[in-house]
Design a protein around this motif. Structure first.
Motif, PDB file in Angstrom:
ATOM      1  N   TYR A 231       0.806  -1.228   0.000  1.00  9.64           N
ATOM      2  CA  TYR A 231       0.000   0.000   0.000  1.00  9.64           C
ATOM      3  C   TYR A 231       0.840   1.280   0.000  1.00  9.64           C
ATOM      4  O   TYR A 231       0.633   2.181  -0.789  1.00  9.64           O
ATOM      5  N   HIS A 232       1.825   1.348   0.904  1.00  8.20           N
ATOM      6  CA  HIS A 232       2.621   2.571   1.035  1.00  8.20           C
ATOM      7  C   HIS A 232       4.012   2.484   0.407  1.00  8.20           C
ATOM      8  O   HIS A 232       4.785   3.438   0.481  1.00  8.20           O
ATOM      9  N   HIS A 233       4.344   1.318  -0.172  1.00 11.34           N
ATOM     10  CA  HIS A 233       5.647   1.135  -0.815  1.00 11.34           C
ATOM     11  C   HIS A 233       6.805   1.282   0.190  1.00 11.34           C
ATOM     12  O   HIS A 233       7.861   1.799  -0.122  1.00 11.34           O
ATOM     13  N   TYR A 234       6.593   0.774   1.403  1.00 10.37           N
ATOM     14  CA  TYR A 234       7.658   0.797   2.409  1.00 10.37           C
ATOM     15  C   TYR A 234       8.650  -0.330   2.152  1.00 10.37           C
ATOM     16  O   TYR A 234       8.290  -1.378   1.593  1.00 10.37           O
ATOM     17  N   ASN A 235       9.877  -0.129   2.586  1.00 15.19           N
ATOM     18  CA  ASN A 235      10.882  -1.184   2.526  1.00 15.19           C
ATOM     19  C   ASN A 235      10.468  -2.300   3.482  1.00 15.19           C
ATOM     20  O   ASN A 235      10.406  -2.104   4.699  1.00 15.19           O
ATOM     21  N   MET A 236      10.203  -3.489   2.951  1.00 19.07           N
ATOM     22  CA  MET A 236       9.661  -4.570   3.772  1.00 19.07           C
ATOM     23  C   MET A 236      10.681  -5.123   4.757  1.00 19.07           C
ATOM     24  O   MET A 236      10.314  -5.799   5.718  1.00 19.07           O
ATOM     25  N   GLU A 243       2.823  -5.567  10.260  1.00 17.48           N
ATOM     26  CA  GLU A 243       2.914  -4.458   9.315  1.00 17.48           C
ATOM     27  C   GLU A 243       2.947  -4.956   7.868  1.00 17.48           C
ATOM     28  O   GLU A 243       2.353  -4.340   6.971  1.00 17.48           O
ATOM     29  N   ILE A 244       3.628  -6.084   7.671  1.00 12.35           N
ATOM     30  CA  ILE A 244       3.669  -6.673   6.333  1.00 12.35           C
ATOM     31  C   ILE A 244       2.269  -7.099   5.889  1.00 12.35           C
ATOM     32  O   ILE A 244       1.847  -6.823   4.757  1.00 12.35           O
ATOM     33  N   MET A 245       1.545  -7.756   6.801  1.00 11.53           N
ATOM     34  CA  MET A 245       0.181  -8.184   6.479  1.00 11.53           C
ATOM     35  C   MET A 245      -0.714  -6.993   6.157  1.00 11.53           C
ATOM     36  O   MET A 245      -1.547  -7.053   5.249  1.00 11.53           O
ATOM     37  N   GLU A 246      -0.538  -5.913   6.881  1.00 11.23           N
ATOM     38  CA  GLU A 246      -1.356  -4.722   6.640  1.00 11.23           C
ATOM     39  C   GLU A 246      -1.016  -4.096   5.292  1.00 11.23           C
ATOM     40  O   GLU A 246      -1.916  -3.713   4.529  1.00 11.23           O
ATOM     41  N   GLU A 247       0.276  -4.007   4.962  1.00 12.11           N
ATOM     42  CA  GLU A 247       0.695  -3.395   3.704  1.00 12.11           C
ATOM     43  C   GLU A 247       0.214  -4.211   2.497  1.00 12.11           C
ATOM     44  O   GLU A 247      -0.265  -3.652   1.511  1.00 12.11           O
ATOM     45  N   ILE A 248       0.343  -5.534   2.587  1.00 15.86           N
ATOM     46  CA  ILE A 248      -0.134  -6.395   1.500  1.00 15.86           C
ATOM     47  C   ILE A 248      -1.657  -6.463   1.523  1.00 15.86           C
ATOM     48  O   ILE A 248      -2.313  -6.387   0.473  1.00 15.86           O
ATOM     49  N   GLY A 249      -2.220  -6.565   2.729  1.00 13.29           N
ATOM     50  CA  GLY A 249      -3.666  -6.736   2.886  1.00 13.29           C
ATOM     51  C   GLY A 249      -4.482  -5.569   2.373  1.00 13.29           C
ATOM     52  O   GLY A 249      -5.563  -5.758   1.793  1.00 13.29           O
ATOM     53  N   LYS A 250      -4.012  -4.354   2.547  1.00 16.07           N
ATOM     54  CA  LYS A 250      -4.766  -3.183   2.079  1.00 16.07           C
ATOM     55  C   LYS A 250      -4.929  -3.187   0.562  1.00 16.07           C
ATOM     56  O   LYS A 250      -6.013  -2.890   0.044  1.00 16.07           O
ATOM     57  N   LYS A 281       6.983 -15.593   6.045  1.00 13.53           N
ATOM     58  CA  LYS A 281       5.703 -16.301   6.128  1.00 13.53           C
ATOM     59  C   LYS A 281       4.533 -15.335   5.959  1.00 13.53           C
ATOM     60  O   LYS A 281       3.498 -15.679   5.370  1.00 13.53           O
ATOM     61  N   ALA A 282       4.685 -14.113   6.444  1.00  5.75           N
ATOM     62  CA  ALA A 282       3.630 -13.113   6.327  1.00  5.75           C
ATOM     63  C   ALA A 282       3.462 -12.632   4.896  1.00  5.75           C
ATOM     64  O   ALA A 282       2.409 -12.106   4.528  1.00  5.75           O
ATOM     65  N   VAL A 283       4.504 -12.796   4.083  1.00  3.34           N
ATOM     66  CA  VAL A 283       4.401 -12.471   2.655  1.00  3.34           C
ATOM     67  C   VAL A 283       3.574 -13.536   1.948  1.00  3.34           C
ATOM     68  O   VAL A 283       2.696 -13.226   1.135  1.00  3.34           O
ATOM     69  N   LYS A 284       3.824 -14.777   2.270  1.00  2.00           N
ATOM     70  CA  LYS A 284       3.176 -15.881   1.564  1.00  2.00           C
ATOM     71  C   LYS A 284       1.685 -15.986   1.864  1.00  2.00           C
ATOM     72  O   LYS A 284       0.875 -16.181   0.952  1.00  2.00           O
TER      73      LYS A 284
END
Length: 390
Positions: A231-236, A243-250, A281-284
Motif C-alpha cells: 500500500y505505502h511502498h515501504y521497505n519490507m 505491518e507486512i500483512m497490513e501493507e499487502i492486505g490493504k 511467512k507473512a508475505v506468503k
C-alpha cells in the motif's frame, strides 16, 4: 334371413365362449409368457443402452488421448528448462534524460519491436510459474511487469461511443496497439499496484477516467494480471509481520472488492528488498480485515543469482524472482541480457511447440525438480545426436 342371422350370432357366441375358456384354462401360462417377453425386452434395452454408454465412454477416452506433435529436435533445438526473462517497467517519461527505470514512448515501442523480431512471445505470470507455456516451436517466452500502478502505465478514456477503452497514450495502450498489429506476439503481463492505482503520475499527466472496477475489468479482459506492490511502498525489510500483512492486505482488499472477489496472488517487493527471513511467512499467507491473501510469487527489482532460472529447476525460488530493468546501456539491464542470449541461445527457453511436452537437453536433467514436471510428458534429448535419452 333371420334364421341365418341367428345362426351367425350363435357361431360368434360359441367362439367367444371357447376363447374365454381357453384364456381361463391357460391363464397361468399366458402370464408366464408375458413376463418372459417383458424380461427379454428389458434386458435387450439395457444391453443396447450399456453398449451406447460404453461406446460414448470409449469415444471420450479416445478424444482425451493426447496426440503429441512431431518435434524436430535438430532444427528447433528446444530447451524448456532454459532461462525466462522477467522485465521491470514503471511508467512513461518523455524527457531525453530520465531515470533508468522509465521509458519514453518511442523507446517502449522499440523494445516491443526488438522482442517480436527476435522471437520473444508474451506470457502471463500464471503460465510462467506453471511452465504451461503454449507458444510456437522455436519461440522464447518473456514476462513483462509494470510497477507502481502509475497512470502513464495504464488508464482509461471514453471513445466516440462513450465506452471506456485503454488510453493509447500509455504503456499498455502502446502494447495493445502493437499486439493488434502482431497478433502472434502473445498476451500477458503483471501490473503491480500500490494505493490509488492508476490515478497518479509524477512524470506524465495523461488523461484517465473510470473507477477501480472499470480499470480492473478492462485489464482482466485483456489478459493482464493485477499484482500487489504493497500500500505505502515501504521497505519490507524494516517491517514486522503485522505491518507486512497490513501493507499487502490493504492492496489485496482493494482489488478483492473491485475485481469480482479475486485476491492478489503476485507480489513485487518495494525497492526489491525482501523482508527478514522470519517474516517471509507473512508475505506468503495473511489476512487483513477478514480477507485472506496467498502470494504465489514475489519479484525483485534487479537481476540476482540464480538470475532467470526456470521454474522447473531445483534452484528456482518463487519468492526470489529476478527482473531485468527495462533499459539500454547499463550493466545487466534488459538489453544486456538480450545480447547475452543472442550469443548463448542454448541457455534460454526455446519452445518445442507442444505445451503437453517438456523437451529438455539431457545436460539439464540433474538440475530438474521432478515434482514440477509431473503434469507433463518430459523428454530429454542429446544435443549432439538429437536422440532422446532415458
Amino acid at each position: 334371413m333371420a334364421k341365418n342371422e341367428n345362426k351367425h350370432n350363435d357361431e360368434f357366441a360359441n367362439k367367444d365362449k371357447s376363447f374365454k375358456f381357453f384364456i381361463k384354462k391357460n391363464r397361468y401360462y399366458l402370464i408366464i409368457i408375458v413376463l418372459i417377453i417383458g424380461i427379454i425386452s428389458i434386458v435387450t434395452f439395457n444391453v443396447k443402452h450399456f453398449s451406447k454408454y460404453t461406446n460414448t465412454e470409449n469415444n471420450i477416452a479416445s478424444k482425451d488421448k493426447t496426440e503429441y506433435k512431431s518435434i524436430d529436435y535438430k532444427t528447433v533445438k528446444p530447451n524448456e528448462a532454459g532461462d525466462i526473462m522477467v522485465i521491470m517497467y514503471h511508467s512513461i517519461d518523455n524527457k531525453v534524460k530520465h531515470f533508468p527505470w522509465h521509458r519514453n514512448k518511442k523507446e517502449f515501442r522499440n523494445d516491443l519491436e526488438y522482442m517480436y523480431k527476435n522471437g520473444y512471445v508474451l506470457i502471463s505470470m500464471k503460465e510462467y510459474l506453471s511452465n504451461d507455456i503454449n507458444i510456437p516451436a522455436g519461440k522464447t517466452p518473456i514476462l513483462l511487469t509494470f510497477d507502481d500502478g502509475l497512470k502513464s502505465c495504464f488508464s482509461l478514456v471514453k471513445n466516440k461511443e462513450g465506452k471506456l477503452v485503454v488510453n493509447n497514450d500509455t504503456l499498455i495502450g502502446i502494447m495493445e496497439e502493437f499486439k493488434s498489429e502482431h497478433p502472434d506476439f502473445g498476451s500477458g503481463g503483471v501490473l503491480y499496484i500500490t494505493e490509488n492505482p492508476f490515478d497518479y503520475d509524477a512524470y506524465y499527466n495523461n488523461k484517465t477516467e473510470g473507477d477501480y472496477k472499470d480499470k480492473f475489468r478492462v485489464l482482466t479482459d485483456l489478459g493482464y494480471e493485477v499484482g500487489n506492490h504493497t500500500y505505502h511502498h515501504y521497505n519490507m525489510n524494516n517491517l514486522n509481520k503485522r505491518e507486512i500483512m497490513e501493507e499487502i492486505g490493504k492492496v489485496n482488499n482493494l482489488v478483492y472488492k473491485n475485481n469480482n472477489k479475486t485476491a492478489t496472488s503476485y507480489l513485487a517487493y518495494p525497492y526489491g528488498d525482501k523482508p527478514k527471513e522470519e517474516n517471509l511467512k507473512a508475505v506468503k499467507n495473511g489476512e487483513y480485515k477478514g480477507i485472506k491473501y496467498n502470494m504465489q510469487s514475489a519479484v525483485l527489482a534487479a537481476p540476482e543469482p540464480p538470475y532467470f532460472t526456470n521454474p522447473v529447476n531445483k534452484d528456482f525460488d518463487p519468492y526470489y524472482i529476478s527482473r531485468a530493468i527495462a533499459n539500454k546501456g547499463q550493466h545487466m539491464d534488459m538489453y544486456w541480457y538480450f545480447d547475452f542470449y543472442e550469443k548463448h541461445p542454448e541457455k534460454k527457453y526455446i519452445s518445442d511447440g507442444d505445451n503437453t511436452i517438456l523437451s529438455i537437453p539431457s545436460t539439464y536433467k540433474k538440475n530438474i525438480d521432478s515434482e514440477k514436471t509431473k503434469s507433463f510428458k518430459t523428454i530429454y534429448y542429446d544435443t549432439k545426436t538429437y536422440k532422446t535419452v532415458e
